[in-house]
Design a protein around this motif. Structure first.
Motif, PDB file in Angstrom:
ATOM      1  N   ASP A 133       3.406  24.371   5.171  1.00 15.71           N
ATOM      2  CA  ASP A 133       2.374  23.804   4.301  1.00 15.71           C
ATOM      3  C   ASP A 133       1.075  23.592   5.078  1.00 15.71           C
ATOM      4  OD1 ASP A 133       1.590  22.625   1.689  1.00 15.71           O
ATOM      5  OD2 ASP A 133       1.384  20.795   2.886  1.00 15.71           O
ATOM      6  N   ASN A 134       1.191  23.081   6.313  1.00 16.18           N
ATOM      7  CA  ASN A 134       0.000  22.863   7.148  1.00 16.18           C
ATOM      8  C   ASN A 134      -0.724  24.176   7.444  1.00 16.18           C
ATOM      9  OD1 ASN A 134       0.648  20.166   7.197  1.00 16.18           O
ATOM     10  ND2 ASN A 134       1.291  20.116   9.347  1.00 16.18           N
ATOM     11  N   LEU A 135       0.056  25.243   7.580  1.00 11.88           N
ATOM     12  CA  LEU A 135      -0.530  26.546   7.907  1.00 11.88           C
ATOM     13  C   LEU A 135      -1.340  27.142   6.762  1.00 11.88           C
ATOM     14  CD1 LEU A 135       2.360  28.194   9.969  1.00 11.88           C
ATOM     15  CD2 LEU A 135       0.122  27.449  10.823  1.00 11.88           C
ATOM     16  N   LYS A 136      -1.239  26.549   5.569  1.00 10.47           N
ATOM     17  CA  LYS A 136      -2.065  26.982   4.448  1.00 10.47           C
ATOM     18  C   LYS A 136      -3.513  26.524   4.622  1.00 10.47           C
ATOM     19  CE  LYS A 136       1.790  26.678   1.152  1.00 10.47           C
ATOM     20  NZ  LYS A 136       2.305  25.948  -0.035  1.00 10.47           N
ATOM     21  N   HIS A 137      -3.691  25.502   5.472  1.00 12.68           N
ATOM     22  CA  HIS A 137      -5.009  24.881   5.612  1.00 12.68           C
ATOM     23  C   HIS A 137      -5.618  25.051   7.000  1.00 12.68           C
ATOM     24  CE1 HIS A 137      -3.809  22.996   1.855  1.00 12.68           C
ATOM     25  NE2 HIS A 137      -2.735  22.514   2.454  1.00 12.68           N
ATOM     26  N   ILE A 138      -4.769  25.277   7.999  1.00  5.09           N
ATOM     27  CA  ILE A 138      -5.283  25.357   9.365  1.00  5.09           C
ATOM     28  C   ILE A 138      -4.423  26.315  10.184  1.00  5.09           C
ATOM     29  CG2 ILE A 138      -3.902  23.367  10.125  1.00  5.09           C
ATOM     30  CD1 ILE A 138      -6.247  22.635  11.964  1.00  5.09           C
ATOM     31  N   ILE A 139      -5.064  27.155  10.982  1.00  6.56           N
ATOM     32  CA  ILE A 139      -4.347  28.093  11.842  1.00  6.56           C
ATOM     33  C   ILE A 139      -4.656  27.756  13.299  1.00  6.56           C
ATOM     34  CG2 ILE A 139      -3.989  30.496  12.496  1.00  6.56           C
ATOM     35  CD1 ILE A 139      -3.029  29.878   9.712  1.00  6.56           C
ATOM     36  N   PRO A 140      -3.688  27.227  14.028  1.00  6.84           N
ATOM     37  CA  PRO A 140      -3.893  26.917  15.452  1.00  6.84           C
ATOM     38  C   PRO A 140      -3.818  28.187  16.290  1.00  6.84           C
ATOM     39  CG  PRO A 140      -1.632  26.456  14.834  1.00  6.84           C
ATOM     40  CD  PRO A 140      -2.322  26.901  13.568  1.00  6.84           C
ATOM     41  N   ASP A 141      -4.118  28.064  17.557  1.00 10.52           N
ATOM     42  CA  ASP A 141      -3.937  29.190  18.473  1.00 10.52           C
ATOM     43  C   ASP A 141      -2.457  29.437  18.749  1.00 10.52           C
ATOM     44  OD1 ASP A 141      -6.761  29.592  18.889  1.00 10.52           O
ATOM     45  OD2 ASP A 141      -6.726  27.814  20.177  1.00 10.52           O
ATOM     46  N   ILE A 142      -1.701  28.334  18.826  1.00  8.66           N
ATOM     47  CA  ILE A 142      -0.276  28.433  19.165  1.00  8.66           C
ATOM     48  C   ILE A 142       0.493  27.291  18.504  1.00  8.66           C
ATOM     49  CG2 ILE A 142      -0.620  27.134  21.308  1.00  8.66           C
ATOM     50  CD1 ILE A 142       1.585  28.885  22.588  1.00  8.66           C
ATOM     51  N   ILE A 143       1.714  27.591  18.084  1.00  4.53           N
ATOM     52  CA  ILE A 143       2.609  26.581  17.518  1.00  4.53           C
ATOM     53  C   ILE A 143       3.742  26.337  18.494  1.00  4.53           C
ATOM     54  CG2 ILE A 143       4.176  25.987  15.635  1.00  4.53           C
ATOM     55  CD1 ILE A 143       2.603  27.916  13.851  1.00  4.53           C
ATOM     56  N   LEU A 144       3.973  25.070  18.832  1.00  2.00           N
ATOM     57  CA  LEU A 144       5.156  24.686  19.595  1.00  2.00           C
ATOM     58  C   LEU A 144       6.210  24.310  18.570  1.00  2.00           C
ATOM     59  CD1 LEU A 144       3.045  24.669  21.828  1.00  2.00           C
ATOM     60  CD2 LEU A 144       4.120  22.641  22.771  1.00  2.00           C
ATOM     61  N   LEU A 145       7.208  25.175  18.420  1.00  5.14           N
ATOM     62  CA  LEU A 145       8.127  25.118  17.286  1.00  5.14           C
ATOM     63  C   LEU A 145       9.546  24.785  17.721  1.00  5.14           C
ATOM     64  CD1 LEU A 145       8.521  25.651  14.218  1.00  5.14           C
ATOM     65  CD2 LEU A 145       8.802  28.074  14.783  1.00  5.14           C
ATOM     66  N   ASP A 146      10.023  23.615  17.297  1.00  3.82           N
ATOM     67  CA  ASP A 146      11.397  23.222  17.575  1.00  3.82           C
ATOM     68  C   ASP A 146      12.349  24.126  16.801  1.00  3.82           C
ATOM     69  OD1 ASP A 146      13.612  21.805  18.414  1.00  3.82           O
ATOM     70  OD2 ASP A 146      13.368  20.197  16.946  1.00  3.82           O
ATOM     71  N   ILE A 147      13.450  24.500  17.399  1.00  2.00           N
ATOM     72  CA  ILE A 147      14.412  25.371  16.726  1.00  2.00           C
ATOM     73  C   ILE A 147      15.241  24.606  15.711  1.00  2.00           C
ATOM     74  CG2 ILE A 147      16.543  26.682  17.067  1.00  2.00           C
ATOM     75  CD1 ILE A 147      15.396  27.930  19.508  1.00  2.00           C
ATOM     76  N   ASN A 148      15.760  23.450  16.084  1.00  2.00           N
ATOM     77  CA  ASN A 148      16.717  22.723  15.247  1.00  2.00           C
ATOM     78  C   ASN A 148      16.016  21.603  14.485  1.00  2.00           C
ATOM     79  OD1 ASN A 148      19.023  21.765  14.084  1.00  2.00           O
ATOM     80  ND2 ASN A 148      19.955  21.012  15.964  1.00  2.00           N
ATOM     81  N   MET A 149      15.690  21.860  13.198  1.00  4.81           N
ATOM     82  CA  MET A 149      14.984  20.878  12.361  1.00  4.81           C
ATOM     83  C   MET A 149      15.582  20.862  10.963  1.00  4.81           C
ATOM     84  SD  MET A 149      10.976  21.582  13.207  1.00  4.81           S
ATOM     85  CE  MET A 149      11.066  23.258  12.527  1.00  4.81           C
TER      86      MET A 149
END
Length: 214
Positions: free
Chosen positions: A42-58
Motif C-alpha cells: 500500500d505504501n508503494l502506491k504513494h512512495i518509491i524508496p531507493d531500497i526496501i529492507l524486507l523481513d521474510i517472515n511477516m
C-alpha cells in the motif's frame, strides 16, 4: 544525497533499532515503514524508496509474497531481504525470484550499511555468514561439469571469492589484478554458467561443491 529506505518488519522495536542505526550519520534516510506485507504494498502506491529492507517472515503477506508482487509489477526499487538462520528455504525462494541482497537481522550496523551501499551501486549482496547454511542445503555431488570446465582457472578463483562474499576491490587486491579485470572475469563467469547476478553465482558454486573442490 541520502539513500531513501523503506523498513518492513512486523516488530516495531526491530524497525526502531534499524532506523536509528541507519540514520546515525545522515547518509541514509528511512522515509517509510510498514508492519506487514499488505502495508508495504500500500505504501508503494504513494512512495518509491531507493531500497526496501524486507523481513521474510511477516503476517498477512510475507516477504516472499511481497517480493513476488514487486517483481511482477516491474518496480525498479532494490530489495534487501532480512532473514534469520532458520529461514534458508525462504532465502532460496528469494534468490529464485530475484532479490538484490540477503542479510541476517542481527548483523552489525556497519555490514548492513555496506550491503545497502553495494546494492544501490547495482551489485548483489549475500552475507558471508549465510554461506554455510546455504551450503548444507544445496551441496550436490553431481556437478555441472560442462559449465565448470568452461571456466578458466582464474575465473574459478574469482567465482570462489565472489561466493565467499568478497567485493570486487577485495578480489582485485587478493589476486593482484585490477578491479576492471575482476569485472570482466565476473561478466564472463555469468555468461558461462548462465546466471544473472553474484548471488546466483554463489548458489552455483555451492551446489557444485566448488568451495570444497578448489
Amino acid at each position: 544525497m541520502s539513500i531513501k529506505v523503506m523498513l518492513v518488519d512486523d516488530h516495531i522495536l526491530m524497525r526502531e533499532g534499524i532506523k536509528n542505526l541507519l540514520e546515525f550519520d545522515g547518509s541514509i534516510e528511512v522515509i517509510s515503514e510498514a508492519s506487514d506485507g499488505v502495508e508495504c504494498l500500500d505504501n508503494l502506491k504513494h512512495i518509491i524508496p531507493d531500497i526496501i529492507l524486507l523481513d521474510i517472515n511477516m503476517p498477512n503477506k510475507n516477504g516472499i509474497e511481497v517480493l513476488t508482487e514487486i517483481k511482477k509489477k516491474g518496480m525498479s526499487v532494490k530489495i534487501l531481504m532480512l532473514t534469520v538462520h532458520n529461514e534458508v528455504e525462504y532465502l532460496l525462494k528469494a534468490i529464485d525470484i530475484g532479490a538484490d541482497g540477503y542479510i541476517l537481522k542481527d548483523t552489525e550496523s556497519a555490514e548492513l550499511k555496506r550491503a545497502i551501499s553495494y546494492i544501490i551501486q547495482g551489485e548483489n549482496y549475500i552475507q558471508p555468514s549465510l554461506i554455510p547454511a546455504l551450503n548444507s542445503r544445496l551441496v550436490n555431488r553431481d556437478v555441472d561439469k560442462e559449465k565448470i570446465d568452461s571456466l578458466t582457472r582464474r575465473e574459478l578463483e574469482v567465482l570462489i571469492q565472489v561466493s565467499n562474499g568478497m567485493f570486487n576491490k577485495e578480489i582485485a587486491n587478493s589476486l593482484d589484478i585490477s578491479e576492471r579485470t575482476v569485472k570482466n572475469h565476473i561478466s564472463n563467469i555469468f555468461k558461462k554458467i548462465e546466471v544473472n547476478d553474484r548471488t546466483q553465482a554463489a548458489v552455483f558454486a555451492i551446489k557444485n561443491n566448488l568451495i570444497q573442490l578448489y
